[in-house]
Design an enzyme around this catalytic site. Structure first.
Site, short mmCIF file in Angstrom:
data_model
loop_
_atom_site.label_atom_id
_atom_site.label_comp_id
_atom_site.label_asym_id
_atom_site.label_seq_id
_atom_site.Cartn_x
_atom_site.Cartn_y
_atom_site.Cartn_z
N GLU A 218 -35.90 -47.63 65.27
CA GLU A 218 -35.87 -48.91 65.99
C GLU A 218 -37.03 -49.72 65.44
O GLU A 218 -38.18 -49.55 65.85
CB GLU A 218 -36.03 -48.67 67.50
CG GLU A 218 -34.92 -47.85 68.14
CD GLU A 218 -33.63 -48.64 68.32
OE1 GLU A 218 -33.64 -49.88 68.13
OE2 GLU A 218 -32.61 -48.03 68.64
N CYS A 252 -40.37 -56.91 69.85
CA CYS A 252 -39.67 -56.73 68.58
C CYS A 252 -38.56 -57.75 68.39
O CYS A 252 -38.24 -58.15 67.28
CB CYS A 252 -39.09 -55.33 68.50
SG CYS A 252 -38.02 -54.93 69.88
P1 NAD Z 1 -46.43 -49.11 64.24
O1 NAD Z 1 -45.38 -48.87 63.23
O2 NAD Z 1 -47.77 -49.53 63.74
O3 NAD Z 1 -46.70 -47.81 65.13
C1 NAD Z 1 -45.70 -47.15 65.91
C2 NAD Z 1 -46.05 -45.70 66.09
O4 NAD Z 1 -46.09 -45.08 64.82
C3 NAD Z 1 -47.40 -45.42 66.75
O5 NAD Z 1 -47.23 -44.57 67.84
C4 NAD Z 1 -48.22 -44.77 65.67
O6 NAD Z 1 -49.03 -43.73 66.16
C5 NAD Z 1 -47.17 -44.20 64.76
N1 NAD Z 1 -47.60 -44.05 63.34
C6 NAD Z 1 -48.57 -44.68 62.70
N2 NAD Z 1 -48.66 -44.23 61.43
C7 NAD Z 1 -47.71 -43.29 61.28
C8 NAD Z 1 -47.30 -42.46 60.18
N3 NAD Z 1 -47.89 -42.50 58.99
N4 NAD Z 1 -46.25 -41.64 60.39
C9 NAD Z 1 -45.62 -41.59 61.58
N5 NAD Z 1 -46.00 -42.35 62.63
C10 NAD Z 1 -47.02 -43.19 62.48
O7 NAD Z 1 -45.83 -50.17 65.24
P2 NAD Z 1 -46.56 -50.88 66.43
O8 NAD Z 1 -47.60 -51.81 65.92
O9 NAD Z 1 -46.96 -49.89 67.45
O10 NAD Z 1 -45.36 -51.74 67.05
C11 NAD Z 1 -45.01 -52.97 66.53
C12 NAD Z 1 -43.80 -52.89 65.64
O11 NAD Z 1 -42.78 -52.17 66.31
C13 NAD Z 1 -43.20 -54.24 65.32
O12 NAD Z 1 -42.80 -54.26 63.98
C14 NAD Z 1 -42.00 -54.32 66.24
O13 NAD Z 1 -40.99 -55.18 65.82
C15 NAD Z 1 -41.57 -52.91 66.30
N6 NAD Z 1 -40.82 -52.64 67.52
C16 NAD Z 1 -39.48 -52.37 67.46
C17 NAD Z 1 -38.76 -52.15 68.62
C18 NAD Z 1 -37.29 -51.84 68.60
O14 NAD Z 1 -36.79 -51.35 69.61
N7 NAD Z 1 -36.57 -52.07 67.52
C19 NAD Z 1 -39.40 -52.20 69.84
C20 NAD Z 1 -40.77 -52.47 69.87
C21 NAD Z 1 -41.47 -52.66 68.70
#
Ligand code: NAD
Length: 468
Positions: A218, A252
């Site tokens: 997502e 998002c």
């Molecule tokens: P992010 O990708 O920075 O982090 C999300 C999660 O990934 C965190 O819990 C983090 O600990 C983990 N993470 C970080 N590095 C990682 C790695 N190397 N391997 C695996 N996991 C890792 O995203 P964010 O800043 O928390 O959220 C914002 C983003 O999420 C935006 O791009 C937004 O559009 C998206 N988003 C999508 C949805 C959806 O349902 N499609 C919903 C909310 C947010």
């Protein structure tokens, strides 16, 4: 990350899988009970969650949190409870003629996959953890969760409450930073759901590939709003402003950029300006308006606006009380509309994820359609207008994860509609029956009749006239 944390996660996965295997076949009442407890956890601690999310953000309206994180997730859990009997029923399928007449049978059983990992982000930390969890449970799985490090108090509270309401082999939470998340994504789960950015999604997919773990991604992207000539600009302004300003644009699905008819650009901007000022007459001390989640996120958006200004955009700040944001450390930022944007600006290259709204103009709607098609497939697409021919043109000539017509964001709140992206905005979906199936294994079961079908069909050598 300490090696023992990795070991603890590996041990838990092994333990959960062993219990899941031992418990088969598990009565449906066990799933319903888990769903009921997840709902109860949220209801019992709704106010605590509101407070803790506000503390994590700096400020975030507990009333908004109640809508976006608690009530919506509780209702989704209830929706799962309401449909679980129907979803889990085996489905009869047809067999080729004349096998049915001979007594052959075919059916699909939707079975639990086993242990599902949930990696969740900070922007709706409770909703985006417990939302997937509801359908992971509905499908009969166990769950391991790694919530975001950007909302540490909320993540800790989810961990403590999960420990109180569930046994560790039903559901466990692991907290920590990106290193823990990376190790988590390397575990050989039976399925992994990741919600977060496209960039991190790529890393998660690489890790999951090592064990061929099936994935739901997502992700994010730039969700466009196409304002048709026939739209009611004032209503559209109100709806766009609400969707853009909720959670200070950290959604998002937030409208990322606006495409408007050339001759009516100022009218469109005025509508959004007016609606924003009415909802938020002031911002700094206004509890209804969320802060940006961290200094890093705040600085990124300031740089994005500075970059647009340097490259020639006109900057329109919606600051109705003329507040001085520069002397505040509240990480609040007014809605900043960018007029006259060009493709070399950061605001047109990156997902915005905050209260910045670039506006582009078209002479004919085809230009907007072509623009959307030339860029990454977005998570959401929004069309405003009364012209059904134009609406169908926009819908049938573009691709996006989902669509809301005459509003923004709302399609995600329809429990019965699958929610997900496509291409760089994600893969797979949850919500609706699709979500239940995403976390289930569709197991095909074919029962051969007494009669020797292979012989009848000429499959058995020696081949003779039956195979000619
Ligand atoms: P992010 O990708 O920075 O982090 C999300 C999660 O990934 C965190 O819990 C983090 O600990 C983990 N993470 C970080 N590095 C990682 C790695 N190397 N391997 C695996 N996991 C890792 O995203 P964010 O800043 O928390 O959220 C914002 C983003 O999420 C935006 O791009 C937004 O559009 C998206 N988003 C999508 C949805 C959806 O349902 N499609 C919903 C909310 C947010």
């Amino acid at each position: 990350m300490a090696g023992d944390q990795r070991t603890a996660m590996e041990d838990m996965l092994r333990k959960q899988r062993a219990v899941a295997t031992r418990s088969r076949p598990e009565d449906l009442s066990a799933r319903k009970d888990r769903l009921g407890r997840a709902i109860k956890l949220l209801k019992d601690h709704a106010d605590d969650f509101g407070k803790v999310m506000s503390a994590d953000f700096g400020n975030r309206s507990p009333k908004q949190s109640m809508i976006t994180d608690i009530t919506s997730t509780v209702n989704f859990g209830k929706y799962c409870l309401k449909h679980i009997d129907k979803w889990t029923r085996p489905e009869k399928r047809s067999v080729q003629f004349p096998l049915g007449l001979l007594g052959a049978k075919a059916e699909v059983r939707y079975e639990p996959k086993g242990v599902v990992g949930i990696l969740s982000p900070w922007n709706f930390p409770v909703n985006l953890t417990f939302g997937p969890l509801m359908q992971v449970f509905a499908a009969g799985n166990r769950a391991m969760i790694k919530p975001s490090e950007f909302t540490p108090k909320t993540s800790l509270m989810m961990k403590e409450l999960v420990e109180e309401y569930f046994s560790p082999d039903e559901c466990s939470v692991f907290t920590g930073g990106a290193d823990v998340a990376a190790a988590f994504s390397e575990l050989p789960f039976d399925h992994l759901v990741f919600t977060g950015s496209t960039a991190t999604g790529r890393k998660v997919m690489e890790s999951a590939a090592k064990n061929l773990v099936p994935l739901t991604l997502e992700l994010g992207g730039k969700s466009p709003v196409l304002l048709g000539e026939s739209a009611d600009f004032s209503t559209a302004g109100e709806r766009i402003a609400l969707g853009k300003m909720m959670n200070a644009g950290q959604i998002c699905l937030a409208p990322d950029y606006l495409y408007v008819p050339e001759s009516r650009q100022d009218e469109a901007i005025h509508g959004i300006w007016q609606a924003t000022a009415t909802m938020y007459p002031s911002l700094l001390e206004n509890e209804d308006y969320a802060s940006l989640v961290s200094d890093r996120h705040f600085d990124r958006l300031q740089e994005m606006v500075a970059d647009a200004r340097d490259k020639g955009a006109e900057i329109i700040e919606v600051n109705p009380a003329n507040e001085d944001f520069s002397s505040s450390n509240a990480r609040k930022m007014p809605l900043t509309i960018l007029k006259g944007v060009t493709e070399d600006m950061k605001a047109m290259k990156e997902e915005i994820f905050g209260p910045v709204l670039p506006v582009k103009t078209y002479a004919h709607i085809d230009e907007a359609i072509d623009y959307v098609n030339e860029h990454d497939r977005p998570l959401g697409l929004y069309y405003f207008g009364k012209d059904s021919t134009e609406r169908e043109q926009v819908l049938t000539r573009t691709i996006s994860g989902g669509v809301t017509v005459n509003d923004v964001v709302f399609h995600v709140s329809m429990d019965d509609l699958p929610f997900g992206g496509i291409g760089p905005s994600g893969m797979g979906s949850y919500h609706g029956v699709e979500g239940f199936r995403e976390f289930s294994h569709a197991r095909s079961i074919y029962t051969q009749p007494k009669i020797d079908v292979a012989k009848l069909g000429g499959l058995k050598p020696p081949y003779g006239s039956a195979t000619d």
